[in-house]
Design a protein around this motif. Structure first.
Motif, PDB file in Angstrom:
ATOM      1  N   TYR A  73    -101.177  -8.232  39.949  1.00  0.00           N
ATOM      2  CA  TYR A  73    -100.759  -9.630  39.827  1.00  0.00           C
ATOM      3  C   TYR A  73    -101.235 -10.247  38.525  1.00  0.00           C
ATOM      4  CZ  TYR A  73     -98.897  -9.749  44.564  1.00  0.00           C
ATOM      5  OH  TYR A  73     -97.699  -9.825  45.711  1.00  0.00           O
ATOM      6  N   MET A  74    -102.405  -9.949  38.160  1.00  0.00           N
ATOM      7  CA  MET A  74    -102.848 -10.518  36.891  1.00  0.00           C
ATOM      8  C   MET A  74    -101.870  -9.776  35.606  1.00  0.00           C
ATOM      9  SD  MET A  74    -105.030 -12.620  37.292  1.00  0.00           S
ATOM     10  CE  MET A  74    -105.801 -12.822  35.651  1.00  0.00           C
ATOM     11  N   LEU A  75    -101.833  -8.722  35.749  1.00  0.00           N
ATOM     12  CA  LEU A  75    -100.845  -8.095  34.821  1.00  0.00           C
ATOM     13  C   LEU A  75     -99.599  -8.633  34.568  1.00  0.00           C
ATOM     14  CD1 LEU A  75    -101.757  -4.187  34.785  1.00  0.00           C
ATOM     15  CD2 LEU A  75    -102.155  -5.725  32.983  1.00  0.00           C
ATOM     16  N   ILE A  76     -98.996  -8.846  35.916  1.00  0.00           N
ATOM     17  CA  ILE A  76     -97.838  -9.509  35.938  1.00  0.00           C
ATOM     18  C   ILE A  76     -97.688 -10.785  35.336  1.00  0.00           C
ATOM     19  CG2 ILE A  76     -95.949 -10.530  37.529  1.00  0.00           C
ATOM     20  CD1 ILE A  76     -96.509  -7.862  39.363  1.00  0.00           C
ATOM     21  N   TYR A  77     -98.658 -11.743  35.665  1.00  0.00           N
ATOM     22  CA  TYR A  77     -98.885 -13.157  35.341  1.00  0.00           C
ATOM     23  C   TYR A  77     -99.190 -13.191  33.757  1.00  0.00           C
ATOM     24  CZ  TYR A  77     -98.044 -15.562  39.705  1.00  0.00           C
ATOM     25  OH  TYR A  77     -97.626 -15.914  40.626  1.00  0.00           O
ATOM     26  N   ILE A  78     -99.883 -12.326  33.360  1.00  0.00           N
ATOM     27  CA  ILE A  78    -100.112 -12.157  31.686  1.00  0.00           C
ATOM     28  C   ILE A  78     -98.872 -11.918  31.145  1.00  0.00           C
ATOM     29  CG2 ILE A  78    -101.481 -10.961  29.887  1.00  0.00           C
ATOM     30  CD1 ILE A  78    -103.782 -10.681  31.977  1.00  0.00           C
ATOM     31  N   GLY A  79     -98.174 -10.976  31.702  1.00  0.00           N
ATOM     32  CA  GLY A  79     -96.871 -10.682  30.845  1.00  0.00           C
ATOM     33  C   GLY A  79     -95.936 -11.700  30.802  1.00  0.00           C
ATOM     34  N   LEU A  80     -95.790 -12.356  32.021  1.00  0.00           N
ATOM     35  CA  LEU A  80     -94.965 -13.692  32.195  1.00  0.00           C
ATOM     36  C   LEU A  80     -95.303 -14.629  31.423  1.00  0.00           C
ATOM     37  CD1 LEU A  80     -94.075 -13.710  35.983  1.00  0.00           C
ATOM     38  CD2 LEU A  80     -92.696 -13.226  34.173  1.00  0.00           C
ATOM     39  N   SER A  81     -96.735 -14.859  31.081  1.00  0.00           N
ATOM     40  CA  SER A  81     -97.351 -15.875  30.319  1.00  0.00           C
ATOM     41  C   SER A  81     -97.035 -15.727  28.947  1.00  0.00           C
ATOM     42  CB  SER A  81     -98.776 -16.147  30.477  1.00  0.00           C
ATOM     43  OG  SER A  81     -99.027 -16.393  31.754  1.00  0.00           O
ATOM     44  N   ILE A  82     -97.168 -14.303  28.175  1.00  0.00           N
ATOM     45  CA  ILE A  82     -96.690 -13.991  27.141  1.00  0.00           C
ATOM     46  C   ILE A  82     -95.317 -14.303  26.586  1.00  0.00           C
ATOM     47  CG2 ILE A  82     -96.481 -11.999  25.292  1.00  0.00           C
ATOM     48  CD1 ILE A  82     -99.218 -11.067  26.752  1.00  0.00           C
ATOM     49  N   THR A  83     -94.499 -13.885  27.695  1.00  0.00           N
ATOM     50  CA  THR A  83     -93.065 -13.872  27.635  1.00  0.00           C
ATOM     51  C   THR A  83     -92.700 -15.180  27.297  1.00  0.00           C
ATOM     52  OG1 THR A  83     -92.637 -11.920  28.968  1.00  0.00           O
ATOM     53  CG2 THR A  83     -90.832 -13.634  28.666  1.00  0.00           C
ATOM     54  N   VAL A  84     -93.170 -16.346  28.190  1.00  0.00           N
ATOM     55  CA  VAL A  84     -92.953 -17.721  28.094  1.00  0.00           C
ATOM     56  C   VAL A  84     -93.330 -18.254  26.858  1.00  0.00           C
ATOM     57  CG1 VAL A  84     -93.513 -20.080  29.106  1.00  0.00           C
ATOM     58  CG2 VAL A  84     -92.786 -17.945  30.566  1.00  0.00           C
ATOM     59  N   TYR A  85     -94.477 -17.913  26.461  1.00  0.00           N
ATOM     60  CA  TYR A  85     -94.910 -18.389  25.147  1.00  0.00           C
ATOM     61  C   TYR A  85     -94.010 -18.054  24.055  1.00  0.00           C
ATOM     62  CZ  TYR A  85     -97.743 -19.006  21.208  1.00  0.00           C
ATOM     63  OH  TYR A  85     -98.286 -19.399  19.752  1.00  0.00           O
TER      64      TYR A  85
END
Length: 98
Positions: A73-85
């Protein structure tokens, strides 16, 4: 939400200060509702622990390997955060170049 749907018919509302203030005030309400729901859910798990029937350490899930789903879940959220940024940064650059 309802005020916005009404404003589709009454377009003059969109220029009124009270309408804009209503949206300003309503902006954090989704976050508040989310946190309140989490808070109620977690407190609902605690009555037997608080009343001394069970200790909090005994209520922890004994499943082995649970940390791996946390890491996933942390990897998914980090990936989503980078994508949104990245997407927001790209959009801002496009707007600034106009």
């Amino acid at each position: 939400g309802i005020i916005f749907l009404i404003s589709i018919k009454k377009k003059s509302w969109r220029q009124k200060k009270w309408f804009l203030y209503a949206f300003l005030v309503a902006t954090p309400l989704g976050f508040v509702a989310l946190e309140a729901g989490w808070f109620v859910t977690e407190l609902g798990r605690q009555p037997w622990i608080i009343n001394g029937i069970m200790k909090t350490k005994d209520a922890v899930t004994p499943v082995q390997g649970i940390q791996y789903s946390f890491y996933l879940y942390m990897l998914i959220y980090i990936g989503l955060s980078i994508t949104v940024y990245w997407l927001m940064n790209r959009q801002i650059k496009k707007l600034n170049s106009l």
